[in-house]
Design a protein around this motif. Structure first.
Motif, PDB file in Angstrom:
ATOM      1  N   PHE A  67      45.457  55.036  49.260  1.00  0.00           N
ATOM      2  CA  PHE A  67      45.970  54.213  48.174  1.00  0.00           C
ATOM      3  C   PHE A  67      45.474  52.775  48.307  1.00  0.00           C
ATOM      4  O   PHE A  67      45.284  52.076  47.312  1.00  0.00           O
ATOM      5  N   GLY A  68      45.258  52.355  49.534  1.00  0.00           N
ATOM      6  CA  GLY A  68      44.800  50.993  49.785  1.00  0.00           C
ATOM      7  C   GLY A  68      43.414  50.704  49.262  1.00  0.00           C
ATOM      8  O   GLY A  68      42.996  49.539  49.223  1.00  0.00           O
ATOM      9  N   GLN A  69      42.673  51.731  48.861  1.00  0.00           N
ATOM     10  CA  GLN A  69      41.323  51.531  48.335  1.00  0.00           C
ATOM     11  C   GLN A  69      41.309  51.223  46.840  1.00  0.00           C
ATOM     12  O   GLN A  69      40.242  51.027  46.257  1.00  0.00           O
ATOM     13  N   LEU A  70      42.483  51.179  46.224  1.00  0.00           N
ATOM     14  CA  LEU A  70      42.570  50.789  44.803  1.00  0.00           C
ATOM     15  C   LEU A  70      42.558  49.262  44.742  1.00  0.00           C
ATOM     16  O   LEU A  70      43.550  48.611  44.440  1.00  0.00           O
ATOM     17  N   SER A  71      41.407  48.687  45.009  1.00  0.00           N
ATOM     18  CA  SER A  71      41.285  47.242  45.221  1.00  0.00           C
ATOM     19  C   SER A  71      41.457  46.418  43.954  1.00  0.00           C
ATOM     20  O   SER A  71      41.625  45.203  44.030  1.00  0.00           O
ATOM     21  N   ASN A  72      41.417  47.056  42.771  1.00  0.00           N
ATOM     22  CA  ASN A  72      41.577  46.321  41.517  1.00  0.00           C
ATOM     23  C   ASN A  72      42.994  46.411  40.950  1.00  0.00           C
ATOM     24  O   ASN A  72      43.260  45.902  39.866  1.00  0.00           O
ATOM     25  N   LEU A  73      43.885  47.051  41.692  1.00  0.00           N
ATOM     26  CA  LEU A  73      45.239  47.275  41.197  1.00  0.00           C
ATOM     27  C   LEU A  73      45.976  45.945  41.015  1.00  0.00           C
ATOM     28  O   LEU A  73      46.054  45.133  41.932  1.00  0.00           O
TER      29      LEU A  73
END
Length: 389
Positions: free
Chosen positions: A175-181
């Motif tokens: 989930f931490g790779q959703l850097s544009n969230l």
């Protein structure tokens, strides 16, 4: 001669015996609406609330279609023909009868906004996630989803994810790779913890995790340097993590938790006995601060030792280094003026290096005691529990 799509849509369906089969009124009305949209070269088309059970395949003839609204129907599946709508960027499928996310969506790679709330979806297909790399908005509220696959990381451009009122029990580290969230809403689920990797979503400005079962927020929350709104109401938190007060929050909602109460009692312990490992580690960490010391120059030659020392912290009173031994404490902070929140004072976790520091005069840190009668955490003035990572 073969009928054109428009002509074919305007006639009755005939079976092999020559008997005419009338389509349902809802389907007939939908087909007529599609024909008008084709003739008008529509960019937006609305079939919401028409009681249809299937999507007219003729929709694929609306070549410039950008927005398709199919919410509030009885649809269970989507036709493959939707993959020919190369301009389709926004799709509304809320309040239908989908039991899973239709696999055809994984082939509409240009889709940017997808709304699927109010269905019966129990899982996200890894294949569908892999095909939605351009998605910016995803709404999955009011479904029955328990788990998210590691492939959630494929939604690399996702900015807004809402999954309220599901059955989520955990979030994958990916989930931490959703850097544009920017906005994440996971309220009213079954979460008992959040992964530390969530703090890698550095663009996050709004985080809603109200009415879950969360007991502890992971350390490192200061990494969310853009966080403006945090809603953790209705969980089981006893305090906020270290450096929580450094966040640029404008709104904080935290009612309905099990926060420690400021009812201090006196501590009598004054001495701390450290292990040899802790003493050595603190000495090395202290020497490492001096960029000209032999320890600082030699440490890169021992990668295993560097890895052991990587998770060190420091005492907020004396600023000395801490590795594996600390005193679990709490301090009560008043919120900033003008900040929207449900409480005026919040308990924030702190770790001190020793009883010697803890028993100093003039600070506002309290140790944490478990109240035996109510099974609640209570602060103790000049007292603390030992903790280890």
């Amino acid at each position: 001669m073969r009928d054109s799509p428009l002509e074919a849509a305007s006639v009755h369906i005939t079976n092999t015996s020559g008997v005419s089969m009338e389509t349902s009124p809802a389907k007939t009305m939908a087909q007529k609406s599609v024909i008008r949209a084709i003739r008008g070269n529509a960019k937006s088309f609305d079939l919401s609330g028409k009681a249809i059970t299937s999507v007219p395949t003729l929709i694929s003839e609306i070549q410039n279609l950008c927005v398709l609204r199919l919410q509030n129907n009885l649809i269970r599946a989507l036709p493959e023909e939707l993959t020919s709508l190369y301009n389709l960027t926004e799709l509304h499928l809320s309040n239908n009868a989908f039991g899973e996310i239709p696999s055809v969506l994984g082939h509409i790679k240009w889709l940017k906004k997808l709304y699927l709330s109010g269905n019966r979806i129990t899982a996200l297909s890894p294949l569908v996630c892999a095909g939605l790399g351009n998605l910016v908005v995803l709404n999955l509220n009011h479904n029955k989803i328990q788990h998210l696959p590691p492939e959630i990381k494929s939604l690399a451009k996702l900015e807004r994810l809402t999954m309220t009122d599901n059955k989520l029990e955990a979030l994958p580290p990916e989930f931490g790779q959703l850097s544009n969230l920017i906005q994440l809403n996971l309220s009213r689920n079954h979460l008992s913890w959040l992964p530390g990797e969530l703090y890698s979503c550095r663009e996050l400005t709004r985080l809603y995790v109200a009415r879950n079962r969360i007991k502890v927020l992971p350390e490192g929350i200061r990494a969310l340097a853009k966080l403006k709104t945090l809603d953790v109401a209705g969980n089981k938190l006893s305090m906020f993590p270290v450096e929580f007060h450094m966040l640029p929050l404008q709104e904080l909602y935290c009612e309905g938790n099990q926060f420690v109460q400021q009812l201090p009692i006196t501590s009598v312990q004054v001495k701390t006995v450290f292990s040899l490992k802790e003493l050595a580690a603190r000495l090395v960490l202290l020497e490492d601060r001096n960029k000209h010391s032999k320890v600082h120059r030699a440490l890169p030659l021992y990668p295993y030792l560097e890895a052991i020392l990587a998770g060190w912290g420091h005492c907020p009173l004396c600023l000395g280094p801490i590795l594996n031994f600390w005193l679990e404490c709490v301090h009560f902070l008043r919120v900033k003026k003008g900040m929207k929140m449900s409480l005026r004072t919040v308990p924030v976790r702190a770790v001190l290096c020793s009883y010697e520091c803890f028993n100093r005069e003039g600070h506002s840190y309290y140790g944490v005691s478990l109240h035996s009668d109510e099974n609640l955490c209570q602060p103790m003035q000049r007292w603390s529990l030992e903790g280890s990572r």
